[in-house]
Design an enzyme around this catalytic site. Structure first.
Site, PDB file in Angstrom:
ATOM      1  CG  ASP A  36      -2.257   0.714   0.934  1.00 48.08           C
ATOM      2  OD1 ASP A  36      -2.181   1.860   0.444  1.00 48.08           O
ATOM      3  OD2 ASP A  36      -3.336   0.179   1.200  1.00 48.08           O
TER       4      ASP A  36
ATOM      5  CG  HIS B 235      -1.241   1.261  -3.272  1.00 45.53           C
ATOM      6  ND1 HIS B 235      -2.487   1.035  -2.716  1.00 45.53           N
ATOM      7  CD2 HIS B 235      -0.925   0.110  -3.923  1.00 45.53           C
ATOM      8  CE1 HIS B 235      -2.900  -0.181  -3.005  1.00 45.53           C
ATOM      9  NE2 HIS B 235      -1.961  -0.762  -3.732  1.00 45.53           N
TER      10      HIS B 235
END
Length: 396
Positions: free
Chosen positions: A219, A253
């Site tokens: 993430d 991310h």
């Protein structure tokens, strides 16, 4: 006092905790983890404790969920509750540290499928404040609720040092200081590949230095937060005076991120001399209606961003991946953001800056930006934006 944990390590998963307790009873000192691979359950640090990992030392954390009970006070995705203990936890402590060239392995694979099971409990917790449910009644810590714990979480601690080690594959957020002051994270490598396994989330903290770290995550790499929606407004503790420098992000991310949980406010964040490659976004400031709060005084400069799959630079008030949809439409306020001397190639979109019609972005400046991307720029609902020597070359 220095306690060699070797004498405790054959006692089972509570061995390191026993060494920590013995050292604390003597007034504090160093718990030394020697080279070798050692199984362990959760470790609860105490004031004046230094957990030192010798080179070649590996702590492998239990994958038995029951080992992380009883529940402890925590913050889960920006909301206070009682849940499974983080793998390494400290509450109301001063002068704690984890250092050395060893490795922490979280066994997160056992927990990651909970991402598909958590929605009912996540909805209940997110709406708890708006429904008047006090923190003392927000008790989880069950497989049915499926709310995964953080890996390392000091909460309401002061003088925290994390330095030199490698940390791999925790259940959810990896390094997650909450309500802490004077935190240093230096030369730490984070490698984690599960859902929501952010690398480092300073959460309503003050005076945080992050330097020389490397991230490859499932993430966001670094995400600055301060609580979520109504519960963030209730706590009302900003994340402030955050300095990020000389870090490398090679997967995940967003690389350097503020939000989306910034309801308690974020201010005075600097990032410089970082290298970003193969993430989804490079610089990312994200929020949405319902967050409220503010972000102000952000200064990012001297950053390389190469081969990101989405935006190299993004400020977007229409974040669309929130775990829970807010009940209100209170807009966040973003203002005084300065981005300078950023260069790189291989993005899908060079620059995306999108405010809300009812709450435009304010005082945004971009200077000495040189990017190559498939698409150049999107810019809407901004009051007061300046460009100086900004070039986004569109790839043929």
């Amino acid at each position: 006092m220095t306690t060699d944990a070797r004498s405790y390590l054959e006692e089972g998963q509570s061995a390191i905790q026993a060494a920590v307790d013995a050292c604390a009873q003597a007034g504090g000192g160093t718990v030394l983890i020697p080279a070798g691979e050692w199984p362990t359950g959760p470790i609860h640090l105490k004031s004046n404790i230094h957990l030192k990992l010798e080179e070649g030392a590996t702590l492998r954390f239990s994958q038995r969920f029951a080992d992380y009970l009883p529940v402890v006070f925590t913050r889960w995705e920006g909301m206070e509750c009682y849940n499974y203990s983080p793998l390494i936890y400290a509450r109301d402590c001063t002068d704690i540290s984890i250092t050395g060239k060893g490795t922490l392995i979280g066994g997160g694979q056992a927990w990651w499928h909970w991402k598909k099971l958590q929605q009912a409990a996540a909805d209940e917790l997110c709406y708890a404040q708006s429904r008047g449910i006090p923190v003392e009644e927000r008790i989880y810590g069950t497989e049915k609720a499926a709310l995964r714990p953080s890996f390392i979480q000091p909460i309401n601690c002061r003088n925290v040092l994390l330095e030199g080690f490698t940390i791999m594959d925790g259940p959810q957020w990896t390094i997650h200081p909450v309500y802490c002051e004077d935190v240093t994270v230096r030369n730490v490598t984070v490698s984690t590949h599960g859902p929501n396994t952010d690398g480092l989330n300073p959460d309503s903290c003050r005076n945080v230095l992050i330097e020389g770290c490397r991230f490859e995550t499932g993430d966001d790499c670094i995400a600055v937060n301060s609580g979520m929606n109504e519960d963030g407004w209730r706590v009302n503790r900003p994340c402030e005076n955050i300095s990020i420098r000389d870090c490398v992000m090679t997967g995940g991310h967003g690389a350097i991120v503020i939000g989306s949980g910034m309801s308690g406010g974020v201010k005075n964040v600097t990032a410089d001399h970082c290298k970003i490659r193969n993430t989804m976004q490079g610089i990312r400031l994200k929020s949405m209606r319902g967050r409220g709060g503010y972000v102000e005084n952000v200064d990012f400069h001297d950053i390389e961003i190469n081969h990101v799959s989405h935006q190299a630079i993004q400020i977007n008030m229409f974040y669309g991946s929130s775990t829970v949809v807010p009940k209100s439409a209170v807009p966040p306020i973003f203002r005084t953001v300065h981005i300078k001397n950023v260069h790189g190639a291989g993005a899908d979109t060079g620059i995306e800056i999108i405010g809300l019609p009812e709450q435009p972005l304010k005082d945004i400046s971009l200077e000495q930006i040189s990017l190559t991307a498939k698409h150049s720029m999107v810019c809407t609902d901004v009051e007061g934006i300046s460009f100086q020597d900004v070039q986004v070359s569109v790839e043929a």
